[in-house]
Design a protein around this motif. Sequence first.
Motif, PDB file in Angstrom:
ATOM      1  N   ILE A  64      30.581  44.592  33.661  1.00  0.00           N
ATOM      2  CA  ILE A  64      31.779  44.215  34.420  1.00  0.00           C
ATOM      3  C   ILE A  64      32.768  45.379  34.400  1.00  0.00           C
ATOM      4  CG2 ILE A  64      33.708  42.618  34.600  1.00  0.00           C
ATOM      5  CD1 ILE A  64      30.983  41.403  35.198  1.00  0.00           C
ATOM      6  N   GLU A  65      33.248  45.756  35.552  1.00  0.00           N
ATOM      7  CA  GLU A  65      34.201  46.859  35.673  1.00  0.00           C
ATOM      8  C   GLU A  65      35.626  46.307  35.654  1.00  0.00           C
ATOM      9  OE1 GLU A  65      35.383  50.464  38.812  1.00  0.00           O
ATOM     10  OE2 GLU A  65      33.581  49.224  39.131  1.00  0.00           O
ATOM     11  N   VAL A  66      36.384  46.684  34.619  1.00  0.00           N
ATOM     12  CA  VAL A  66      37.772  46.229  34.517  1.00  0.00           C
ATOM     13  C   VAL A  66      38.673  47.436  34.340  1.00  0.00           C
ATOM     14  CG1 VAL A  66      37.178  43.984  33.545  1.00  0.00           C
ATOM     15  CG2 VAL A  66      37.612  45.919  32.014  1.00  0.00           C
ATOM     16  N   THR A  67      39.968  47.220  34.571  1.00  0.00           N
ATOM     17  CA  THR A  67      40.939  48.298  34.445  1.00  0.00           C
ATOM     18  C   THR A  67      41.946  47.968  33.369  1.00  0.00           C
ATOM     19  OG1 THR A  67      42.683  49.544  35.573  1.00  0.00           O
ATOM     20  CG2 THR A  67      42.378  47.278  36.249  1.00  0.00           C
ATOM     21  N   GLY A  68      42.500  49.005  32.747  1.00  0.00           N
ATOM     22  CA  GLY A  68      43.509  48.796  31.728  1.00  0.00           C
ATOM     23  C   GLY A  68      44.909  48.869  32.269  1.00  0.00           C
ATOM     24  N   ARG A  69      45.073  49.139  33.550  1.00  0.00           N
ATOM     25  CA  ARG A  69      46.399  49.330  34.120  1.00  0.00           C
ATOM     26  C   ARG A  69      47.062  47.997  34.414  1.00  0.00           C
ATOM     27  NH1 ARG A  69      47.042  53.129  39.278  1.00  0.00           N
ATOM     28  NH2 ARG A  69      46.577  54.661  37.648  1.00  0.00           N
ATOM     29  N   GLY A  70      48.324  47.879  34.039  1.00  0.00           N
ATOM     30  CA  GLY A  70      49.106  46.692  34.356  1.00  0.00           C
ATOM     31  C   GLY A  70      49.879  46.914  35.638  1.00  0.00           C
ATOM     32  N   SER A  71      50.772  45.973  35.948  1.00  0.00           N
ATOM     33  CA  SER A  71      51.580  46.090  37.156  1.00  0.00           C
ATOM     34  C   SER A  71      52.762  47.006  36.905  1.00  0.00           C
ATOM     35  CB  SER A  71      52.081  44.705  37.570  1.00  0.00           C
ATOM     36  OG  SER A  71      53.024  44.217  36.623  1.00  0.00           O
ATOM     37  N   SER A  72      53.593  47.182  37.923  1.00  0.00           N
ATOM     38  CA  SER A  72      54.749  48.064  37.801  1.00  0.00           C
ATOM     39  C   SER A  72      55.819  47.504  36.880  1.00  0.00           C
ATOM     40  CB  SER A  72      55.356  48.308  39.190  1.00  0.00           C
ATOM     41  OG  SER A  72      55.786  47.084  39.777  1.00  0.00           O
ATOM     42  N   VAL A  73      55.783  46.198  36.609  1.00  0.00           N
ATOM     43  CA  VAL A  73      56.777  45.602  35.719  1.00  0.00           C
ATOM     44  C   VAL A  73      56.164  45.104  34.419  1.00  0.00           C
ATOM     45  CG1 VAL A  73      58.370  44.947  37.547  1.00  0.00           C
ATOM     46  CG2 VAL A  73      56.541  43.372  36.906  1.00  0.00           C
ATOM     47  N   GLY A  74      54.876  45.284  34.255  1.00  0.00           N
ATOM     48  CA  GLY A  74      54.207  44.884  33.023  1.00  0.00           C
ATOM     49  C   GLY A  74      53.239  45.958  32.588  1.00  0.00           C
ATOM     50  N   THR A  75      52.685  45.781  31.399  1.00  0.00           N
ATOM     51  CA  THR A  75      51.750  46.784  30.889  1.00  0.00           C
ATOM     52  C   THR A  75      50.392  46.206  30.551  1.00  0.00           C
ATOM     53  OG1 THR A  75      52.538  46.447  28.640  1.00  0.00           O
ATOM     54  CG2 THR A  75      53.607  48.181  29.932  1.00  0.00           C
ATOM     55  N   GLY A  76      50.250  44.903  30.636  1.00  0.00           N
ATOM     56  CA  GLY A  76      49.008  44.280  30.203  1.00  0.00           C
ATOM     57  C   GLY A  76      47.990  44.170  31.314  1.00  0.00           C
ATOM     58  N   GLY A  77      47.067  45.127  31.410  1.00  0.00           N
ATOM     59  CA  GLY A  77      45.991  45.047  32.382  1.00  0.00           C
ATOM     60  C   GLY A  77      44.894  44.125  31.882  1.00  0.00           C
TER      61      GLY A  77
ATOM     62  N   LEU B 216      38.865  36.472  36.252  1.00  0.00           N
ATOM     63  CA  LEU B 216      38.141  37.717  36.016  1.00  0.00           C
ATOM     64  C   LEU B 216      37.124  37.912  37.129  1.00  0.00           C
ATOM     65  CD1 LEU B 216      37.360  40.119  34.133  1.00  0.00           C
ATOM     66  CD2 LEU B 216      35.723  38.548  33.053  1.00  0.00           C
ATOM     67  N   TYR B 217      37.103  39.121  37.697  1.00  0.00           N
ATOM     68  CA  TYR B 217      36.157  39.443  38.765  1.00  0.00           C
ATOM     69  C   TYR B 217      35.083  40.399  38.243  1.00  0.00           C
ATOM     70  CZ  TYR B 217      38.782  37.154  42.497  1.00  0.00           C
ATOM     71  OH  TYR B 217      39.374  36.214  43.303  1.00  0.00           O
ATOM     72  N   ASP B 218      33.975  40.466  38.970  1.00  0.00           N
ATOM     73  CA  ASP B 218      32.896  41.364  38.559  1.00  0.00           C
ATOM     74  C   ASP B 218      33.139  42.797  38.996  1.00  0.00           C
ATOM     75  OD1 ASP B 218      32.495  41.132  41.266  1.00  0.00           O
ATOM     76  OD2 ASP B 218      30.533  40.144  41.119  1.00  0.00           O
ATOM     77  N   GLY B 219      34.343  43.081  39.489  1.00  0.00           N
ATOM     78  CA  GLY B 219      34.781  44.421  39.869  1.00  0.00           C
ATOM     79  C   GLY B 219      36.241  44.344  40.244  1.00  0.00           C
ATOM     80  N   PRO B 220      36.838  45.442  40.695  1.00  0.00           N
ATOM     81  CA  PRO B 220      38.232  45.393  41.137  1.00  0.00           C
ATOM     82  C   PRO B 220      38.410  44.321  42.206  1.00  0.00           C
ATOM     83  CG  PRO B 220      37.493  47.662  40.979  1.00  0.00           C
ATOM     84  CD  PRO B 220      36.275  46.805  40.784  1.00  0.00           C
ATOM     85  N   PRO B 221      39.357  43.370  42.044  1.00  0.00           N
ATOM     86  CA  PRO B 221      39.521  42.285  43.008  1.00  0.00           C
ATOM     87  C   PRO B 221      39.772  42.764  44.434  1.00  0.00           C
ATOM     88  CG  PRO B 221      40.748  41.823  41.007  1.00  0.00           C
ATOM     89  CD  PRO B 221      40.261  43.237  40.891  1.00  0.00           C
ATOM     90  N   SER B 222      40.333  43.967  44.570  1.00  0.00           N
ATOM     91  CA  SER B 222      40.619  44.486  45.907  1.00  0.00           C
ATOM     92  C   SER B 222      39.377  45.029  46.607  1.00  0.00           C
ATOM     93  CB  SER B 222      41.668  45.608  45.814  1.00  0.00           C
ATOM     94  OG  SER B 222      41.208  46.666  44.985  1.00  0.00           O
ATOM     95  N   ARG B 223      38.316  45.203  45.881  1.00  0.00           N
ATOM     96  CA  ARG B 223      37.091  45.760  46.474  1.00  0.00           C
ATOM     97  C   ARG B 223      36.336  44.669  47.223  1.00  0.00           C
ATOM     98  NH1 ARG B 223      33.065  48.190  42.272  1.00  0.00           N
ATOM     99  NH2 ARG B 223      34.727  49.755  42.125  1.00  0.00           N
ATOM    100  N   PRO B 224      35.973  44.897  48.460  1.00  0.00           N
ATOM    101  CA  PRO B 224      35.227  43.889  49.233  1.00  0.00           C
ATOM    102  C   PRO B 224      33.916  43.521  48.541  1.00  0.00           C
ATOM    103  CG  PRO B 224      36.067  45.608  50.681  1.00  0.00           C
ATOM    104  CD  PRO B 224      36.292  46.081  49.279  1.00  0.00           C
ATOM    105  N   GLY B 225      33.629  42.243  48.518  1.00  0.00           N
ATOM    106  CA  GLY B 225      32.371  41.785  47.953  1.00  0.00           C
ATOM    107  C   GLY B 225      32.425  41.365  46.496  1.00  0.00           C
ATOM    108  N   THR B 226      33.520  41.668  45.811  1.00  0.00           N
ATOM    109  CA  THR B 226      33.606  41.250  44.413  1.00  0.00           C
ATOM    110  C   THR B 226      33.816  39.744  44.335  1.00  0.00           C
ATOM    111  OG1 THR B 226      35.978  41.704  44.374  1.00  0.00           O
ATOM    112  CG2 THR B 226      34.503  43.453  43.609  1.00  0.00           C
ATOM    113  N   GLN B 227      33.343  39.153  43.259  1.00  0.00           N
ATOM    114  CA  GLN B 227      33.411  37.708  43.110  1.00  0.00           C
ATOM    115  C   GLN B 227      34.050  37.315  41.788  1.00  0.00           C
ATOM    116  OE1 GLN B 227      29.365  36.355  43.589  1.00  0.00           O
ATOM    117  NE2 GLN B 227      29.536  36.273  45.825  1.00  0.00           N
TER     118      GLN B 227
END
Length: 380
Positions: A208-221, A183-194
């Motif tokens: 903590i900023e999290v997203t509900g979106r899963g991957s293209s082959v899954g649904t569990g964000g 778990l990151y303190d923001g989107p993992p792709s954002r620079p500076g998140t830990q």
Amino acid sequence: MNALSARSQVATAHRVVVKIGSSSLTGPDGHLSVPALHALVDVIAARHAAGGQVVLVTSGAIAAGIGPLGLSARPRDLATAQAAASVGQGLLVARYAQAFAEYGIRVGQVLLTAEDTIRRGHYRNAQRSLERLLDLGVVPVVNENDAVATDEIRFGDNDRLAALVSHLVRADVMVLLTDVDGLYDGPPSRPGTQRIREVRSPLDLEGIEVTGRGSSVGTGGMLTKLESVRIATGSGIPVVLTKAANAEGALAGREVGTWFAVTGKRTTRRRLWLAHAARTRGRLELDEGAVTAVLGGRASLLPAGVVGVTGDFDAGDPVELVAPDGRVIARGLVAFDSTDIPDLLGRSTRELRDELGEGYDREVVHRDDLVLVGRRRKAS
């Protein structure tokens, strides 16, 4: 107990539930990744050989069916998704059986739907089946029965299912394997998140900023994973969340991913079923006095505290208990049919006994059949 010593529980835990998501088991082309599956099996087999018991909750049936059916992406309509699950589930379990057989380990396929945790009889049957498989030295391979499940055939991409199964088998720890290393303190792709290494309470997640979106082959964000974590830790089961490549380290108790400490005590399977798995059939609207009594945790709900009823239900069905402001504060098994309750509203048990006779002078929801689901109010 510090995080390092807490994680050592994982290395010595006798019974572990491991959940792996679709994105960790499939390649870019949508096909099942056999190397990824074998890598997971290698880790679980080692734990099994050391005397541990592992329940594997696996996604991937629909994803595994995408390639063989010539689909370009995960199906959006229910019928095609069910078809993909039907094709993919056979392939998925066959691959697991083959991989575990190399270690002389048998697997047992357990397909569950939401109904299996909604209906108490089904819930008990699932528990007995899983316990017996473990007693026989079998690795249960659990998946949602996507080929027949309805309600968008979703259980939360097996994340919520994994938490319920963890409680069902009285697991010592749950390991969630996904496509990010914690778990990151923001989107993992954002620079500076830990990466957050440890979460001791829900307060640690505030902001903590999290997203509900899963991957293209899954649904569990991440939202569904945090809901799974909440269910597990709230019922006395610690959780490790990390990427599939860290499975060996996670089971060895190393400091990988995010460790979620226990936030509540183990409860009965019946209460967990009522709190998280039961599908409610209606609502009872309470006055403020009844809300205070129920939130106190020691009182049954009496007819005098009920001011309204909605839904069509029978005695014994799960219902929500709702405060005047619309908050759902509890769930419970109601003692009366919905057609009987309007005649009971706001009346004391003495009045009901005098006017309607014995049998009506009892609780609408007994405290033994009631579980709180909302936050208690802070004292002013």
